[in-house]
Design an enzyme around this catalytic site. Sequence first.
Site, mmCIF file in Angstrom:
data_model
loop_
_atom_site.group_PDB
_atom_site.id
_atom_site.type_symbol
_atom_site.label_atom_id
_atom_site.label_comp_id
_atom_site.label_asym_id
_atom_site.label_seq_id
_atom_site.Cartn_x
_atom_site.Cartn_y
_atom_site.Cartn_z
ATOM 1 C CG ASP A 96 28.223 -66.784 14.624
ATOM 2 O OD1 ASP A 96 29.606 -67.054 14.289
ATOM 3 O OD2 ASP A 96 28.275 -65.690 15.159
ATOM 4 C CD1 TRP A 120 32.234 -62.321 8.998
ATOM 5 C CD2 TRP A 120 32.823 -60.305 8.705
ATOM 6 N NE1 TRP A 120 31.514 -61.734 9.554
ATOM 7 C CE2 TRP A 120 31.773 -60.289 9.441
ATOM 8 C CE3 TRP A 120 33.575 -59.120 8.426
ATOM 9 C CZ2 TRP A 120 31.468 -59.244 9.970
ATOM 10 C CZ3 TRP A 120 33.027 -57.786 8.910
ATOM 11 C CH2 TRP A 120 31.851 -58.120 9.831
ATOM 12 C CB THR A 156 24.749 -64.340 15.798
ATOM 13 O OG1 THR A 156 25.756 -64.809 14.738
ATOM 14 C CG2 THR A 156 24.252 -65.700 16.507
#
Length: 613
Positions: A96, A120, A156
């Site tokens: 993101d 990730w 985020t």
Amino acid sequence: MNTNIVPSYKTIGYILVVSTLIVLLSIQKAQKATSDDRDDELKESHLSSVLGEKIEQENVPEVLGEKDEAFKWTNAMLSWQRTSFHFQPQMNWMNDPNGPLFHLGWYHFFYQYGPNSAVWGNITWGHAVSKDLINWFHLPIAMVPDHWFDSEGVWTGSATILPDGQIIMLYTGGAADGAQLQNLAYPLNLSDPLLLEWVKYPGNPVIVPPPGMKDFRDPSTAWLGPDKKWRITIGSLVNNNTGIALVYKTTDFKTFELLDGLLHEIPGTGMWECIDFYPVSLTTKDGLDISAYGPGVKHVLKVSMAVGMEDYYAIGTYDPINDKWTPDDPKADVGIGHRVDDGKFYASKTFYDQKKKRRITWAWIPESDSESSDLLKGWASLQAIPRTVVFDTKTRTNLLQWPVEEVESLRSESYDFGNLKLEPGSVLPLNIGSATQLDIVATFEIDNEALQSTVEASVDYKCSTSGGAGSRGVFGPFGILVLADELFSELTPIYFYISKEPNGNAKTHFCADQSRSSKASDVAKPIYGSDVPVLHDENFLMRILVDHSIVESFAQGGRRVITSRVYPTKAINREAKLFVFNNATGVSVTASVKAWQMSCAEMNPFPPKGNDL
């Protein structure tokens, strides 16, 4: 951010059923043309031999299954996939966009970064700066997961610039017990144009989840209400499947009050994450500061749907007294109406660029290949080219997205192909050399009298289930073939298709067909697209940015956008070609195409001490 992560988009199975093989008939190869005589050497080939027959597929998923056989990738193929003018880290994982802002002459971009692998994990905040949103300096990591309130990841968040110039960064931290906590950070030295050092507020977390709420993340940029209090919205989920936008008030960003009502909710849409809420002007092309409201202003609610990983938006009216947002058209509400981008595009985030008075959006572009391929490459994911966002004053029902003007600084050698006559079932090569890094602008005209006089009922036409560019109708498809090799064993058509409804009204569809984009077996090959408004006085317009493994396609000035990830094995380097085509059965098309070769953007590491940026 999608906390399940990610590699869920690569581990769900998919089925691609091909009803016929592509039969390569005798295709006349175009002779190599010089810049002086390229128009004279265009050769025409029948499209039935190029695109093959209709592909029978029903909502082909965009993800790969564990049983998909690994393709034998070469180093040359994998090296070619890395882009030349899209933002990406030097290596490892990215997802993101976070907290974009403009400060003391520099555009700042933060992003979810996995510093240890192309998969990730251990999410930190990467950081880069630019003078023009195209050429970047990679800076040291801004924030790492080093406190109990973000030990599982600095997830985020969003930036808010206060009237006195202070920068507030709110972000979600993943705690060891699974809690999703909202935290405050700010620059150590606001006079530093590079904002190299960040401080986490000692009193974090500043917001904890409401009782019984597990999914609770991604605080928005704050806006100032008429009561002089700041508001933020945070996404969540109730009743198992109802997406909601919570609203909090604050005066100091350290203590927050949860409001009783919701900004908005939609049953059946699942978890809402990465919510973006911002104003747009109904009268000008200028962007608006986040706190603008009143006459001549609408508000956009953008939601990232965790289920399916798709971004939706709707335009509506914000009531600043009751902190409620109402869509202009309930049939086009978030999760129901407009996708921000019909392709591979997620977790988008806008910011107001006070330097040029414009609103700009960023977005994460995931991979569509296998995790094993990403590990071989050593990197995964891109960011879309930053796009301006404005209200469409012609349709008054949608937004317009367009690449920031700075990307045009990379244009180099240009090629003009005017007044190209395309009979039904024809393809013409556009001889420009390698077609790996391009900016393409194309206009298509069809016989309006033929369009009006012909009756064809194709009410159910849908890009994703149409069978792709090999499925022929009276008025389409027609468009551009990108990343095609000379023998058409690999190609990616970007095209329009016009259907006629029983009442005689025409509906235009804008599609991107990846079904034949690669010979590799371990990449997803969906067909993307949707209908796009084409007004009575408009031709059919498209712009395409090609940058190795990413293709961004814009229709009608940005009313619809499709981002594709493609992984050819043959149509790479100088073997990548460009064509224009018309696979309609009943109408001729006149095309005009202008293409530019694109230079490489600069992606530089942080300079040693003493060096000027």
